[in-house]
Design a protein around this motif. Structure first.
Motif, PDB file in Angstrom:
ATOM      1  N   GLN A  38       3.672   1.689   1.543  1.00  0.00           N
ATOM      2  CA  GLN A  38       4.511   1.859   2.736  1.00  0.00           C
ATOM      3  C   GLN A  38       5.983   1.572   2.453  1.00  0.00           C
ATOM      4  O   GLN A  38       6.862   2.188   3.052  1.00  0.00           O
TER       5      GLN A  38
ATOM      6  N   CYS B  61      -2.247  -1.480   7.362  1.00  0.00           N
ATOM      7  CA  CYS B  61      -3.270  -1.060   6.384  1.00  0.00           C
ATOM      8  C   CYS B  61      -2.610  -0.830   5.031  1.00  0.00           C
ATOM      9  O   CYS B  61      -1.563  -0.190   4.946  1.00  0.00           O
ATOM     10  N   THR B  62      -3.224  -1.345   3.963  1.00  0.00           N
ATOM     11  CA  THR B  62      -2.661  -1.181   2.618  1.00  0.00           C
ATOM     12  C   THR B  62      -3.395  -0.112   1.804  1.00  0.00           C
ATOM     13  O   THR B  62      -3.176   0.001   0.601  1.00  0.00           O
ATOM     14  N   SER B  63      -4.288   0.636   2.451  1.00  0.00           N
ATOM     15  CA  SER B  63      -5.060   1.694   1.759  1.00  0.00           C
ATOM     16  C   SER B  63      -5.915   1.147   0.627  1.00  0.00           C
ATOM     17  O   SER B  63      -6.108   1.818  -0.380  1.00  0.00           O
TER      18      SER B  63
ATOM     19  N   PRO C 106      -8.488   4.625   5.976  1.00  0.00           N
ATOM     20  CA  PRO C 106      -7.095   4.457   5.530  1.00  0.00           C
ATOM     21  C   PRO C 106      -6.227   5.686   5.783  1.00  0.00           C
ATOM     22  O   PRO C 106      -5.043   5.561   6.089  1.00  0.00           O
ATOM     23  N   GLN C 107      -6.827   6.862   5.686  1.00  0.00           N
ATOM     24  CA  GLN C 107      -6.029   8.078   5.894  1.00  0.00           C
ATOM     25  C   GLN C 107      -5.566   8.189   7.353  1.00  0.00           C
ATOM     26  O   GLN C 107      -4.419   8.546   7.634  1.00  0.00           O
TER      27      GLN C 107
ATOM     28  N   ALA D 101      -2.745   5.780   7.739  1.00  0.00           N
ATOM     29  CA  ALA D 101      -1.538   6.251   7.030  1.00  0.00           C
ATOM     30  C   ALA D 101      -0.818   7.309   7.869  1.00  0.00           C
ATOM     31  O   ALA D 101       0.411   7.316   7.966  1.00  0.00           O
TER      32      ALA D 101
ATOM     33  N   ASN E 147       1.002   5.586  10.757  1.00  0.00           N
ATOM     34  CA  ASN E 147       2.219   4.908  10.280  1.00  0.00           C
ATOM     35  C   ASN E 147       3.288   5.915   9.884  1.00  0.00           C
ATOM     36  O   ASN E 147       4.467   5.737  10.179  1.00  0.00           O
ATOM     37  N   ASN E 148       2.876   6.996   9.235  1.00  0.00           N
ATOM     38  CA  ASN E 148       3.852   8.028   8.847  1.00  0.00           C
ATOM     39  C   ASN E 148       4.547   8.583  10.077  1.00  0.00           C
ATOM     40  O   ASN E 148       5.755   8.783  10.090  1.00  0.00           O
TER      41      ASN E 148
ATOM     42  N   GLY F  71       0.816  -1.219   0.000  1.00  0.00           N
ATOM     43  CA  GLY F  71       0.000   0.000   0.000  1.00  0.00           C
ATOM     44  C   GLY F  71       0.845   1.262   0.000  1.00  0.00           C
ATOM     45  O   GLY F  71       0.425   2.292   0.522  1.00  0.00           O
TER      46      GLY F  71
END
Ligand code: SF4
Ligand code: SF4
Length: 402
Positions: free
Chosen positions: A210, A296-298, A312-313, A316, A319-320, A208
């Motif tokens: 990453q 999550c792979t978005s 997903p946002q 993300a 994770n960011n 996704g």
């Protein structure tokens, strides 16, 4: 472009396949930017890509329509066209024809090269059997509406083997990348399917996206590697190195991505990585595993959320934040930008009305509607709690890392 064996099928497939789930978009409620999408799809085909992958659900139906228009004017004949029966929406046997006929119309084609059962897991596999959908597939194949039968997969190895052993499939699409060798179908499943002559197509090669944005520790490994490659190139070459992989799908959303991925594919080959290079990848995988909080792979399958959470946002952003270099000035700026992006997500119904489906984690009401839709089996409401704790209550990200 390099071409590879497509399992037991009588044609060769480009090492790189065009995944149409992340086409370029614009607007708050993202619509496919059709002009750019058509431009990059045709450019990819001109560079030698001969495998196009889409699905009913991608871009809420826009993907198939835009792809159909992109393939007009002679492009259809240059590619193998693949789409998927949306198993989560199928309720009765007669739904099969309804979806297939609509998909053929959207794609402006008489036939599909491969038709897949989308997202087979134990539940969807049982449904497929109960509704006798394989008989429908075969009937449609005999009628010339599709040529080969396959499935895409999201569950564990025992379920994968059960499905593989159930039918003489011609193709299987699995999630696989250098971090996911031990989850979902796993390396063992990849080898199992390949040994039976089934063409294995890889999705989520970058997990996704990453693996395209390495944390500082992973970037340092890449910088010191004996061969200079981008993070994306490392991830793709890992896959093409394996003899069991037929084609690697990449969801490409810009001309730059198509350009770079085609160049990577042109440098690819089975067994082309040295032991030293494989070691770099092992070290990268270990570094990522220590950093990623939510896998999550978005894919957006969980969307829309009835409460407007942009699931997903939110993941993300978490994770960011976990990737950022703490203590460095540049890292602090990016930290601030990630937190600012979270603040820009809607926090109440008034803001949601202006900014549909773009809500923050704390809007989750724990209704659980999203949970069965997630192929990664993420406990979405519980993980969203962590997102809210970090961004709204100042919980330390380090306390969530493994
Ligand atoms: S559990 Fe939360 S995120 Fe999932 S659908 Fe319900 S409100 Fe939305
Ligand atoms: S939470 Fe699951 S279903 Fe939703 S985008 Fe992430 S991986 Fe996909």
């Amino acid at each position: 472009m390099n071409y590879r064996k497509m399992g037991s099928l009588p044609w060769e497939v480009s090492a790189l396949g065009f995944g149409c789930m992340r086409l370029p978009t614009s607007g708050i409620i993202p619509l496919v930017n059709e002009r750019t999408a058509i431009e990059i799809i045709r450019y990819g085909i001109d560079r030698g890509i001969n495998y196009m992958d889409t699905a009913w659900m991608y871009h809420m139906g826009q993907s198939e329509k835009v792809l159909g228009r992109a393939l007009a004017g002679g492009y259809r004949e240059k590619v193998k066209l693949v789409t998927k029966l949306p198993m989560i929406f199928v309720r009765k046997t007669a739904d099969f024809e309804r979806y297939l006929d609509e998909q053929l119309a959207r794609l402006q084609t008489e036939y599909l090269d491969i038709y897949l059962f989308h997202m087979l897991n134990q539940v969807n596999f049982d449904k497929m059997k109960k509704l006798e959908l394989l008989a429908k597939m075969e009937k449609a194949r005999d009628a010339g509406k599709l040529r080969h039968i396959g499935f895409s997969f999201h569950d564990t190895l025992p379920v994968f083997k059960q499905i593989i052993d159930f039918y003489p499939w011609e193709m299987a699409q699995i999630q696989y990348n250098y971090m996911d060798t031990g989850v979902q179908a796993t390396t063992e499943g990849l080898q199992y399917a390949h040994a039976k002559g089934i063409a294995v197509v890889i999705m989520e090669p970058l997990k996704g996206g990453q693996l395209a944005s390495p944390p500082a520790e992973a970037q340092a490994i890449i910088d010191q590697a004996p061969v200079k490659r981008t993070p994306v190139d490392w991830a793709l070459q890992f896959l093409w190195n394996r003899p069991e992989v037929a084609c690697v799908l990449s969801g490409m959303g810009s001309m730059k991505m198509v350009e770079e991925n085609c160049s990577s594919a042109e440098r690819s080959g089975i067994g082309s990585l040295t032991d030293e290079e494989n070691k770099v990848i092992d070290t990268l995988a270990e570094t990522y595993r220590q950093k990623i909080i939510v896998p999550c792979t978005s894919c957006h399958y969980c969307m829309p959320c009835p409460s407007g959470v942009n699931i997903p946002q939110n993941f993300a952003l978490l994770n960011n934040k976990s990737f950022l270099r703490v203590g460095k000035f540049s890292g602090k700026i990016v930290q601030w930008m990630v937190s600012r992006n979270y603040r820009h997500l809607a926090k109440n119904s008034r803001q949601l009305a202006e900014n549909k489906e773009n809500g923050r984690a704390s809007l989750c009401t724990k209704c659980n509607a999203c949970v069965p839709k997630c192929p990664q089996k993420i406990a979405i409401p519980q993980e969203l709690e962590k997102v809210a704790a970090v961004f709204e209550k100042g919980k330390k990200i380090a306390s969530l890392q493994g």
